[in-house]
Design an enzyme around this catalytic site. Sequence first.
Site, mmCIF file in Angstrom:
data_model
loop_
_atom_site.group_PDB
_atom_site.id
_atom_site.type_symbol
_atom_site.label_atom_id
_atom_site.label_comp_id
_atom_site.label_asym_id
_atom_site.label_seq_id
_atom_site.Cartn_x
_atom_site.Cartn_y
_atom_site.Cartn_z
ATOM 1 N N GLU A 23 27.326 -6.633 -18.454
ATOM 2 C CA GLU A 23 27.597 -5.190 -18.551
ATOM 3 C C GLU A 23 29.069 -4.864 -18.773
ATOM 4 O O GLU A 23 29.947 -5.374 -18.076
ATOM 5 C CB GLU A 23 27.112 -4.486 -17.279
ATOM 6 C CG GLU A 23 27.262 -2.966 -17.321
ATOM 7 C CD GLU A 23 26.632 -2.259 -16.144
ATOM 8 O OE1 GLU A 23 26.719 -1.022 -16.077
ATOM 9 O OE2 GLU A 23 26.035 -2.947 -15.286
ATOM 10 N N LYS B 191 21.103 0.428 -16.485
ATOM 11 C CA LYS B 191 20.289 0.938 -15.391
ATOM 12 C C LYS B 191 18.845 0.861 -15.845
ATOM 13 O O LYS B 191 18.477 1.429 -16.877
ATOM 14 C CB LYS B 191 20.669 2.381 -15.055
ATOM 15 C CG LYS B 191 20.556 2.743 -13.605
ATOM 16 C CD LYS B 191 21.706 2.186 -12.778
ATOM 17 C CE LYS B 191 21.172 1.525 -11.524
ATOM 18 N NZ LYS B 191 21.857 0.303 -11.207
#
Length: 429
Positions: free
Chosen positions: A233, A249
């Site tokens: 990420e 997410k």
Amino acid sequence: MRLVRRVLGTDIAPEHALPRLAASAASRGVAPPAALCGEWFGSRAVVVPSLSLTPVSDPAEAFAIPARLPEIRDAAPGAVGGGWFGYLGYDLTDPSGRSGALPPAAWGWADHVLRWDNDGQCWLEALVPDDAADPADLLSTVESALALDGLTATWSAGPMNLPLASTHHHAVKSCVHAIEAGELFQANICCRFTGEFSGSAPALFAEGVRRLAPRRAAHLAGSWGSIVSLSPELFLARHGRSVRSTPIKGTLPRRGPADDGNAQRLRESTKDVAENVMITDLVRNDLGRVCTVGSVTVPELLAVRPAPGVWHLESTVEGELAGGLSDADLLAATFPPGSVTGAPKIRSLDLIAELEASGRGVYTGAIGCASPIAGLELNVAIRTFEIHRDTIALGVGGGITADSDAEAEWQECLHKSAPLTRLLATPPR
């Protein structure tokens, strides 16, 4: 200052160069190397042959250091040259004041790096004073280190100790109750796996990069311990005045390289989509505090992408850093990352401190580099091992919404950690 570049005639993969550089640094009694591998600054890797990291405990100072960048002339496109390498631990902003075994933050200045471009070519790049001679001695030192062979660096680790599933169940249920009471919309609730470790952290990093191919891998080390981050990420990228964040997410397990149907299920999951949309909105708000009015956009929403062992939902938020503001302002406005805290962020931080049994340490902070040439790039420190003396820790967790099921959230922790615990348990022979 000016940039000096030289091509190195090596075909060594950057992750495999790291253990050689570590052995060379140890033999010369200098600081250990550092590495960023995957997708960094438009390159495959940026490696520092030796980096002395200074611990920092004050948040304002930790945010300010990477903004102190010199002016560089003759900067070639695509170069990194050097800069501040380091990390910001979640501990910096933990309202409970808890701290892990590693410093809350650490930064070190590198005046030269090895950069592997996307064609696999290795460059030695150095930042030198205008009136200084080209650093020919650096070239010979680095070439000698990369020529080392016969290295058998490896590691050994005991089984990871997991918290009780019931402990995580209780934390998740308590978070859901807080959401139902209207205190917040979402919080990221995590737990910590621990175990014994001995051997080479650079070897663990090299093998993790080889097996898992993480997009935002990072390795740092000092007298205080080591960080082996195999993160997928991006927290922040600033190139010029353009700023980008790519929050992850939403997660479902991925069973093999073929599409197992879970990619589509993830995109259609009400709970996972809600997780991502709420955090994307939070990141928009965070960037909006320091970006030019009207410049913050979401060019990509709810993209499904693979990561080791799982599918993730990713979105991208972009903006233009407002005039007169620096990386220090950008970090103060956005740290810790929204994807690993929750919405609203302040209430999420408080609830995390109430519900999680231990401090997070470096986990869910950020690791990366601020270069006077290439800009700023930081990962989100997930899928990250923290090594201190003979112990190793791995944080895992996930976003909790009103629809969360406690057992499903625990299973998500296990899915996320499985590739890393397998890696830890199976060193190369």
